[in-house]
Each structure stands twice: as structure tokens, then as C-alpha cells.
Design a protein around this motif. Structure first.
Motif, mmCIF file in Angstrom:
data_model
loop_
_atom_site.group_PDB
_atom_site.id
_atom_site.type_symbol
_atom_site.label_atom_id
_atom_site.label_comp_id
_atom_site.label_asym_id
_atom_site.label_seq_id
_atom_site.Cartn_x
_atom_site.Cartn_y
_atom_site.Cartn_z
ATOM 1 N N ARG A 1 11.649 6.877 -4.218
ATOM 2 C CA ARG A 1 12.610 6.247 -5.143
ATOM 3 C C ARG A 1 12.793 4.778 -4.746
ATOM 4 N NH1 ARG A 1 18.529 6.104 -5.874
ATOM 5 N NH2 ARG A 1 18.850 6.112 -8.128
ATOM 6 N N LYS A 2 12.397 3.852 -5.629
ATOM 7 C CA LYS A 2 12.426 2.405 -5.340
ATOM 8 C C LYS A 2 13.817 1.912 -4.952
ATOM 9 C CE LYS A 2 10.812 0.995 -9.284
ATOM 10 N NZ LYS A 2 10.232 0.189 -10.375
ATOM 11 N N GLN A 3 14.860 2.462 -5.559
ATOM 12 C CA GLN A 3 16.223 2.010 -5.314
ATOM 13 C C GLN A 3 16.692 2.298 -3.886
ATOM 14 O OE1 GLN A 3 15.114 3.784 -7.852
ATOM 15 N NE2 GLN A 3 15.584 2.625 -9.697
ATOM 16 N N ASN A 4 15.933 3.099 -3.133
ATOM 17 C CA ASN A 4 16.321 3.436 -1.760
ATOM 18 C C ASN A 4 15.811 2.427 -0.734
ATOM 19 O OD1 ASN A 4 17.621 5.647 -2.771
ATOM 20 N ND2 ASN A 4 16.084 7.124 -2.149
ATOM 21 N N TYR A 5 15.206 1.326 -1.219
ATOM 22 C CA TYR A 5 14.641 0.316 -0.325
ATOM 23 C C TYR A 5 15.059 -1.076 -0.788
ATOM 24 C CZ TYR A 5 11.609 4.217 0.860
ATOM 25 O OH TYR A 5 11.136 5.444 1.234
ATOM 26 N N ALA A 6 15.307 -1.954 0.174
ATOM 27 C CA ALA A 6 15.602 -3.358 -0.124
ATOM 28 C C ALA A 6 15.044 -4.216 0.997
ATOM 29 C CB ALA A 6 17.108 -3.570 -0.258
ATOM 30 N N LEU A 7 14.519 -5.372 0.628
ATOM 31 C CA LEU A 7 14.029 -6.326 1.628
ATOM 32 C C LEU A 7 15.088 -7.377 1.881
ATOM 33 C CD1 LEU A 7 10.670 -5.834 0.365
ATOM 34 C CD2 LEU A 7 10.788 -6.678 2.689
ATOM 35 N N SER A 8 15.078 -7.924 3.092
ATOM 36 C CA SER A 8 16.094 -8.886 3.503
ATOM 37 C C SER A 8 15.942 -10.246 2.845
ATOM 38 C CB SER A 8 16.056 -9.045 5.028
ATOM 39 O OG SER A 8 14.754 -9.473 5.430
ATOM 40 N N VAL A 9 14.793 -10.527 2.242
ATOM 41 C CA VAL A 9 14.566 -11.819 1.597
ATOM 42 C C VAL A 9 14.703 -11.632 0.086
ATOM 43 C CG1 VAL A 9 12.891 -13.672 1.215
ATOM 44 C CG2 VAL A 9 13.108 -12.636 3.476
ATOM 45 N N ALA A 10 15.635 -12.367 -0.517
ATOM 46 C CA ALA A 10 15.907 -12.236 -1.948
ATOM 47 C C ALA A 10 14.660 -12.513 -2.777
ATOM 48 C CB ALA A 10 17.027 -13.194 -2.356
ATOM 49 N N GLY A 11 14.505 -11.755 -3.851
ATOM 50 C CA GLY A 11 13.400 -11.956 -4.771
ATOM 51 C C GLY A 11 12.176 -11.114 -4.459
ATOM 52 N N THR A 12 12.110 -10.525 -3.272
ATOM 53 C CA THR A 12 11.004 -9.638 -2.922
ATOM 54 C C THR A 12 11.510 -8.212 -3.086
ATOM 55 O OG1 THR A 12 10.196 -11.266 -1.326
ATOM 56 C CG2 THR A 12 9.296 -9.051 -1.168
ATOM 57 N N ASN A 13 10.904 -7.483 -4.031
ATOM 58 C CA ASN A 13 11.387 -6.148 -4.376
ATOM 59 C C ASN A 13 10.273 -5.115 -4.310
ATOM 60 O OD1 ASN A 13 14.048 -7.124 -5.141
ATOM 61 N ND2 ASN A 13 13.016 -8.028 -6.904
ATOM 62 N N VAL A 14 10.667 -3.860 -4.266
ATOM 63 C CA VAL A 14 9.722 -2.752 -4.245
ATOM 64 C C VAL A 14 9.235 -2.507 -5.671
ATOM 65 C CG1 VAL A 14 9.461 -0.292 -3.795
ATOM 66 C CG2 VAL A 14 10.793 -1.711 -2.226
ATOM 67 N N LYS A 15 7.914 -2.497 -5.827
ATOM 68 C CA LYS A 15 7.292 -2.235 -7.131
ATOM 69 C C LYS A 15 6.956 -0.748 -7.276
ATOM 70 C CE LYS A 15 3.383 -3.855 -9.901
ATOM 71 N NZ LYS A 15 2.214 -4.747 -9.898
ATOM 72 N N SER A 16 6.390 -0.165 -6.197
ATOM 73 C CA SER A 16 6.062 1.264 -6.220
ATOM 74 C C SER A 16 5.961 1.779 -4.787
ATOM 75 C CB SER A 16 4.751 1.520 -6.965
ATOM 76 O OG SER A 16 3.670 0.914 -6.282
ATOM 77 N N ILE A 17 6.038 3.115 -4.647
ATOM 78 C CA ILE A 17 5.979 3.770 -3.336
ATOM 79 C C ILE A 17 5.141 5.030 -3.473
ATOM 80 C CG2 ILE A 17 7.318 4.805 -1.451
ATOM 81 C CD1 ILE A 17 9.773 3.363 -2.814
ATOM 82 N N SER A 18 4.292 5.267 -2.483
ATOM 83 C CA SER A 18 3.577 6.542 -2.447
ATOM 84 C C SER A 18 3.671 7.112 -1.040
ATOM 85 C CB SER A 18 2.118 6.380 -2.879
ATOM 86 O OG SER A 18 1.432 5.550 -1.986
ATOM 87 N N LEU A 19 3.929 8.390 -0.964
ATOM 88 C CA LEU A 19 4.080 9.088 0.301
ATOM 89 C C LEU A 19 2.746 9.723 0.677
ATOM 90 C CD1 LEU A 19 6.232 9.824 2.435
ATOM 91 C CD2 LEU A 19 6.712 11.877 1.103
ATOM 92 N N SER A 20 2.363 9.592 1.945
ATOM 93 C CA SER A 20 1.098 10.153 2.423
ATOM 94 C C SER A 20 1.122 11.677 2.363
ATOM 95 C CB SER A 20 0.836 9.706 3.864
ATOM 96 O OG SER A 20 1.828 10.243 4.728
ATOM 97 N N ALA A 21 -0.056 12.277 2.474
ATOM 98 C CA ALA A 21 -0.173 13.738 2.412
ATOM 99 C C ALA A 21 0.626 14.433 3.506
ATOM 100 C CB ALA A 21 -1.647 14.143 2.497
ATOM 101 N N ASP A 22 0.706 13.798 4.699
ATOM 102 C CA ASP A 22 1.472 14.416 5.794
ATOM 103 C C ASP A 22 2.973 14.150 5.673
ATOM 104 O OD1 ASP A 22 1.874 11.813 6.723
ATOM 105 O OD2 ASP A 22 0.871 12.133 8.644
ATOM 106 N N GLY A 23 3.375 13.322 4.711
ATOM 107 C CA GLY A 23 4.794 13.077 4.458
ATOM 108 C C GLY A 23 5.472 12.119 5.420
ATOM 109 N N ARG A 24 4.739 11.550 6.368
ATOM 110 C CA ARG A 24 5.369 10.697 7.379
ATOM 111 C C ARG A 24 5.231 9.195 7.099
ATOM 112 N NH1 ARG A 24 4.252 11.737 13.244
ATOM 113 N NH2 ARG A 24 5.933 10.241 13.283
ATOM 114 N N THR A 25 4.293 8.812 6.231
ATOM 115 C CA THR A 25 4.065 7.388 5.972
ATOM 116 C C THR A 25 4.216 7.096 4.487
ATOM 117 O OG1 THR A 25 2.512 7.264 7.821
ATOM 118 C CG2 THR A 25 2.432 5.471 6.218
#
Length: 171
Positions: free
Chosen positions: A56-80
Motif C-alpha cells: 500500500r503506497k500510503q504506508n510509505y513516505a520519503l523525507s525529501v518533499a516531492g519524492t513519492n512512492v509510485k508502486s511497490i512489489s513484495l518479493s516471493a519470500d515476503g521479506r523484501t
């Protein structure tokens, strides 16, 4: 009284299934930027994560304004989690990632919530100038002219083609 006993039996059954202890909450292990990909982050968690909350993109934020999460994919093992950003990170600027409300595969929420990563610097892009390599024919006779070669290399010591800079040598 029956409800209390039922709740206690349910708790004991849960503890037995969890190996005798409640599951520890997941933690953020590391956040890195893979070299050559300034718009990617690799986020490593301490245990397998639940895909729904972790992607879920809304669960992440970067400390520098204007840089945002576009997409996220979780690895098969679920850890990365691999995060694609809306724009490239800028080498030399320090970033932190704030992660909130993500859950492990066991259903426990990250601790602390929210979690802020340690600061990280983006990896400079590969293929760009990093250093100069100077070579000569090896005769090294004093007071005589000797041809030298100066080549521009990247961080992996590969030659950089098409470099258009000025190098001044003096004796």
C-alpha cells in the motif's frame, strides 16, 4: 464465567500454535538504493510481510518533499519490498523512509509504528565518470618526453566513452 474460560482457552490455543509466545512485531532491517537505479528502493523486513499492507503506497513516505512512492512489489519470500519512486533520487542528498501500518504475515504491525529508516545516500549511477586512469609505456626515462594515456572510468573501473572534459597537466 464460561466466557472467561472460553477466552482463556482461545488464548492458550493461540499461544500453543505460536510456539508458546506471542509473535514479535516485524522491524525494518534496511533501506537501500540499488546502484544504477535511482528510482528504486529495496526495503528489507525482519520477517515475511503481508502483501496487502506492505504494497500500500500510503504506508510509505520519503523525507525529501516531492519524492513519492509510485508502486511497490513484495518479493516471493515476503521479506523484501521493491519500491519504485515517482522520480530519481538525487546523489549527494540524504534520504530517510518512513514506514507505517505494515503488517507481518502473522498479522503483527511493524514496531515502532511508524518506523523511520536510517538515513541513506543514493548510489551514484553507473556508467558516469568516477575517476581517471593514467598509464604510460613504462620506459620512464628522466628528462625525455614520454607518451601517457589518460582514460575516464566509472565506479566499476570500466572506461567511460565520449567524455568531453579538460585535463591540465604540468611538470
Amino acid at each position: 464465567m464460561n466466557r472467561r474460560l472460553s477466552a482463556l482457552a482461545l488464548t492458550l490455543a493461540f499461544l500453543a500454535a505460536a510456539g508458546g509466545a506471542l509473535a514479535a512485531p516485524p522491524t525494518l532491517v534496511s533501506v537501500t538504493n540499488p546502484c544504477g537505479s535511482l528510482n528504486l528502493l529495496l526495503v528489507v523486513f525482519s520477517e515475511p510481510m503481508e502483501a496487502k499492507s506492505t504494497e500500500r503506497k500510503q504506508n510509505y513516505a520519503l523525507s525529501v518533499a516531492g519524492t513519492n512512492v509510485k508502486s511497490i512489489s513484495l518479493s516471493a519470500d515476503g521479506r523484501t519490498a521493491t519500491i519504485t519512486l515517482n522520480k530519481d533520487l538525487v546523489p549527494g542528498i540524504s534520504y530517510s523512509l518512513i514506514v507505517s501500518d505494515v503488517k507481518s504475515a502473522a498479522g503483527t504491525t511493524i514496531a515502532p509504528n511508524p518506523t523511520t529508516s536510517a538515513s541513506f545516500l543514493p548510489c551514484p549511477p553507473l556508467g558516469g565518470p568516477d575517476h581517471l586512469a593514467i598509464s604510460h609505456d613504462g620506459s620512464a626515462v628522466n628528462c625525455q618526453a614520454e607518451p601517457i594515456t589518460i582514460a575516464v572510468h566509472d565506479a566499476l573501473h570500466a572506461p567511460v566513452a565520449g567524455y568531453m572534459g579538460t585535463i591540465t597537466l604540468s611538470t
